[in-house]
Design a protein around this motif. Structure first.
Motif, PDB file in Angstrom:
ATOM      1  N   ALA A 118       0.937  -1.335   0.002  1.00 52.17           N
ATOM      2  CA  ALA A 118      -0.237  -0.457  -0.181  1.00 52.17           C
ATOM      3  C   ALA A 118       1.155   1.092  -0.402  1.00 52.17           C
ATOM      4  CB  ALA A 118      -1.113   0.152   1.105  1.00 52.17           C
ATOM      5  N   ALA A 119       1.939   1.118   0.580  1.00 53.67           N
ATOM      6  CA  ALA A 119       3.192   2.142   0.849  1.00 53.67           C
ATOM      7  C   ALA A 119       3.985   2.400  -0.485  1.00 53.67           C
ATOM      8  CB  ALA A 119       3.996   2.409   1.973  1.00 53.67           C
ATOM      9  N   ILE A 120       3.976   1.610  -0.936  1.00 52.64           N
ATOM     10  CA  ILE A 120       4.532   1.332  -2.711  1.00 52.64           C
ATOM     11  C   ILE A 120       3.539   2.036  -3.340  1.00 52.64           C
ATOM     12  CG2 ILE A 120       5.482   0.016  -4.110  1.00 52.64           C
ATOM     13  CD1 ILE A 120       6.385  -1.408  -1.955  1.00 52.64           C
ATOM     14  N   THR A 121       2.536   1.577  -3.702  1.00 48.88           N
ATOM     15  CA  THR A 121       0.997   2.093  -4.028  1.00 48.88           C
ATOM     16  C   THR A 121       1.310   3.131  -4.824  1.00 48.88           C
ATOM     17  OG1 THR A 121       0.361  -0.134  -4.702  1.00 48.88           O
ATOM     18  CG2 THR A 121      -1.015   2.409  -4.845  1.00 48.88           C
ATOM     19  N   ALA A 122       0.857   4.346  -3.188  1.00 46.99           N
ATOM     20  CA  ALA A 122       0.462   5.807  -2.906  1.00 46.99           C
ATOM     21  C   ALA A 122       2.268   6.362  -3.126  1.00 46.99           C
ATOM     22  CB  ALA A 122       0.838   5.874  -1.180  1.00 46.99           C
ATOM     23  N   PHE A 123       3.053   5.769  -3.221  1.00 42.13           N
ATOM     24  CA  PHE A 123       4.715   6.184  -3.168  1.00 42.13           C
ATOM     25  C   PHE A 123       4.489   6.453  -4.946  1.00 42.13           C
ATOM     26  CE2 PHE A 123       8.822   6.704  -4.921  1.00 42.13           C
ATOM     27  CZ  PHE A 123       9.067   7.518  -4.075  1.00 42.13           C
ATOM     28  N   GLU A 124       4.126   5.211  -5.670  1.00 44.09           N
ATOM     29  CA  GLU A 124       4.773   5.686  -6.599  1.00 44.09           C
ATOM     30  C   GLU A 124       3.268   6.058  -7.372  1.00 44.09           C
ATOM     31  OE1 GLU A 124       4.188   0.987  -7.713  1.00 44.09           O
ATOM     32  OE2 GLU A 124       5.997   0.649  -7.992  1.00 44.09           O
ATOM     33  N   ARG A 125       2.143   6.102  -7.156  1.00 44.01           N
ATOM     34  CA  ARG A 125       1.127   7.511  -7.601  1.00 44.01           C
ATOM     35  C   ARG A 125       1.148   8.919  -7.491  1.00 44.01           C
ATOM     36  NH1 ARG A 125      -4.465   4.289  -5.129  1.00 44.01           N
ATOM     37  NH2 ARG A 125      -4.683   3.014  -7.207  1.00 44.01           N
ATOM     38  N   ALA A 126       2.306   9.562  -5.840  1.00 42.92           N
ATOM     39  CA  ALA A 126       2.556  11.104  -5.949  1.00 42.92           C
ATOM     40  C   ALA A 126       3.700  11.172  -6.721  1.00 42.92           C
ATOM     41  CB  ALA A 126       2.451  10.304  -4.280  1.00 42.92           C
ATOM     42  N   THR A 174      14.649   9.891  -4.740  1.00 42.51           N
ATOM     43  CA  THR A 174      15.314   8.266  -5.127  1.00 42.51           C
ATOM     44  C   THR A 174      15.633   7.849  -4.529  1.00 42.51           C
ATOM     45  OG1 THR A 174      15.715   9.812  -6.924  1.00 42.51           O
ATOM     46  CG2 THR A 174      16.666   7.630  -6.795  1.00 42.51           C
ATOM     47  N   ALA A 175      16.310   7.788  -2.976  1.00 46.70           N
ATOM     48  CA  ALA A 175      16.706   7.412  -2.099  1.00 46.70           C
ATOM     49  C   ALA A 175      15.788   6.759  -1.260  1.00 46.70           C
ATOM     50  CB  ALA A 175      18.024   7.773  -1.541  1.00 46.70           C
ATOM     51  N   TYR A 176      14.690   7.547  -1.241  1.00 47.89           N
ATOM     52  CA  TYR A 176      13.311   6.600  -0.921  1.00 47.89           C
ATOM     53  C   TYR A 176      12.772   6.299  -1.079  1.00 47.89           C
ATOM     54  CZ  TYR A 176       8.769   7.009   1.817  1.00 47.89           C
ATOM     55  OH  TYR A 176       7.798   7.225   2.707  1.00 47.89           O
ATOM     56  N   GLY A 177      12.724   6.058  -2.553  1.00 46.06           N
ATOM     57  CA  GLY A 177      11.556   5.226  -3.098  1.00 46.06           C
ATOM     58  C   GLY A 177      12.943   3.800  -3.278  1.00 46.06           C
ATOM     59  N   ASP A 178      14.343   3.632  -3.335  1.00 49.34           N
ATOM     60  CA  ASP A 178      14.535   3.350  -3.198  1.00 49.34           C
ATOM     61  C   ASP A 178      14.536   2.020  -1.998  1.00 49.34           C
ATOM     62  OD1 ASP A 178      15.473   3.287  -5.940  1.00 49.34           O
ATOM     63  OD2 ASP A 178      17.317   4.044  -5.739  1.00 49.34           O
ATOM     64  N   LEU A 184      13.558  -1.715  -3.049  1.00 51.01           N
ATOM     65  CA  LEU A 184      14.107  -2.112  -2.911  1.00 51.01           C
ATOM     66  C   LEU A 184      15.169  -2.758  -1.825  1.00 51.01           C
ATOM     67  CD1 LEU A 184      15.803  -0.550  -5.417  1.00 51.01           C
ATOM     68  CD2 LEU A 184      14.105  -2.687  -6.276  1.00 51.01           C
ATOM     69  N   GLY A 185      15.147  -2.294  -0.490  1.00 49.08           N
ATOM     70  CA  GLY A 185      15.646  -2.413   0.699  1.00 49.08           C
ATOM     71  C   GLY A 185      17.142  -1.629   1.349  1.00 49.08           C
ATOM     72  N   ARG A 186      17.450  -1.444   0.329  1.00 43.85           N
ATOM     73  CA  ARG A 186      18.471  -0.788  -0.203  1.00 43.85           C
ATOM     74  C   ARG A 186      18.816   1.543  -0.528  1.00 43.85           C
ATOM     75  NH1 ARG A 186      18.485  -3.680  -5.188  1.00 43.85           N
ATOM     76  NH2 ARG A 186      19.643  -1.914  -6.803  1.00 43.85           N
ATOM     77  N   VAL A 192      10.988   7.034   6.006  1.00 43.20           N
ATOM     78  CA  VAL A 192      11.533   8.951   6.077  1.00 43.20           C
ATOM     79  C   VAL A 192      12.789   8.392   7.129  1.00 43.20           C
ATOM     80  CG1 VAL A 192      11.476  11.270   6.341  1.00 43.20           C
ATOM     81  CG2 VAL A 192       9.558   9.696   5.459  1.00 43.20           C
ATOM     82  N   HIS A 193      12.658   7.506   8.206  1.00 43.84           N
ATOM     83  CA  HIS A 193      13.413   8.142   9.527  1.00 43.84           C
ATOM     84  C   HIS A 193      14.983   7.241   8.718  1.00 43.84           C
ATOM     85  CE1 HIS A 193      11.576   9.765  12.174  1.00 43.84           C
ATOM     86  NE2 HIS A 193      10.372   8.984  12.444  1.00 43.84           N
ATOM     87  N   VAL A 194      14.429   6.015   7.066  1.00 43.59           N
ATOM     88  CA  VAL A 194      15.455   5.578   7.473  1.00 43.59           C
ATOM     89  C   VAL A 194      16.222   6.307   6.031  1.00 43.59           C
ATOM     90  CG1 VAL A 194      15.754   3.654   5.426  1.00 43.59           C
ATOM     91  CG2 VAL A 194      14.440   3.130   7.497  1.00 43.59           C
ATOM     92  N   VAL A 195      15.874   7.423   5.552  1.00 42.60           N
ATOM     93  CA  VAL A 195      16.435   7.986   4.340  1.00 42.60           C
ATOM     94  C   VAL A 195      17.261   9.615   4.683  1.00 42.60           C
ATOM     95  CG1 VAL A 195      16.534   9.212   2.284  1.00 42.60           C
ATOM     96  CG2 VAL A 195      15.664   6.934   2.268  1.00 42.60           C
ATOM     97  N   ALA A 196      16.187   9.797   5.765  1.00 42.79           N
ATOM     98  CA  ALA A 196      17.144  10.931   6.044  1.00 42.79           C
ATOM     99  C   ALA A 196      16.698  11.517   7.724  1.00 42.79           C
ATOM    100  CB  ALA A 196      15.250  12.230   5.871  1.00 42.79           C
ATOM    101  N   GLY A 197      16.996  10.688   8.464  1.00 44.25           N
ATOM    102  CA  GLY A 197      17.427  10.652   9.853  1.00 44.25           C
ATOM    103  C   GLY A 197      15.934  11.205  11.070  1.00 44.25           C
TER     104      GLY A 197
END
Length: 173
Positions: free
Chosen positions: A29-37, A51-55, A59-61, A127-132
């Motif tokens: 559901a989160a991926i679908t929302a992100f792809e739509r946005a 881009t890093a957030y999407g990855d 992808l988990g990386r 967001v925490h994973v990517v941006a703190g």
């Protein structure tokens, strides 16, 4: 009794599908929302490298300027109510250890009737994973994704107030 036999036979031949795994459903559901946005997002939103957030989400990386390089993501479900699971549905173990960030899914994450909250939680924690660690940034970004994708976002007023986000640089949609 004769009409019960076909029903029993059908139940044996076509068993009910297994209940969907709430973690996978929430990620999807989160991926679908992100792809739509995605088409309406800038390369960087609220200090989040999109881009890093999407990855990280898909992808988990990812590569994180905040954490200083390439980072992996481990997702683990907690079966116990540790100190953080007593307060949250999920949380991220940061800073990274050995080049990996841990996303911990707590028992209450799987409570019935919380699909929208689970989606928002995954969007927020990534967001925490990517941006703190900034809670207000994470919630504002997650709400923006939902708003762009769905036209509205999961209500977060109590969370916003509890973290004094009105005094932050971030705003809800």
């Amino acid at each position: 009794m004769r009409f019960l036999f076909p029903i029993l036979l059908a139940a044996l031949l076509f068993p009910a599908p297994a209940l969907a795994d709430p973690v996978n459903v929430a990620f999807n559901a989160a991926i679908t929302a992100f792809e739509r946005a995605g088409p309406r997002l800038a390369a960087s939103e609220m200090g989040v490298d999109v881009t890093a957030y999407g990855d990280a989400l898909t992808l988990g990386r990812f590569t994180s300027a905040y954490w200083g390089g390439e980072i992996g993501l481990d997702v683990a479900e907690s079966r116990q109510a540790d100190r953080d699971c007593a307060r949250f549905a999920a949380y991220v173990r940061i800073p990274p250890q050995d080049g990996r960030v841990g996303l911990v899914i707590c028992p209450q994450f799987s409570a019935e009737g919380t699909d929208a909250l689970r989606r928002l939680t995954i969007l927020h924690e990534m967001v925490h994973v990517v941006a703190g660690p900034d809670e207000c940034r994470a919630m504002a970004f997650a709400a923006r994704i939902e708003h762009l994708a769905l036209g509205s976002f999961t209500p977060v007023e109590r969370y916003w107030q509890a973290n004094d986000c009105a005094a932050s640089a971030f705003r809800l949609p």
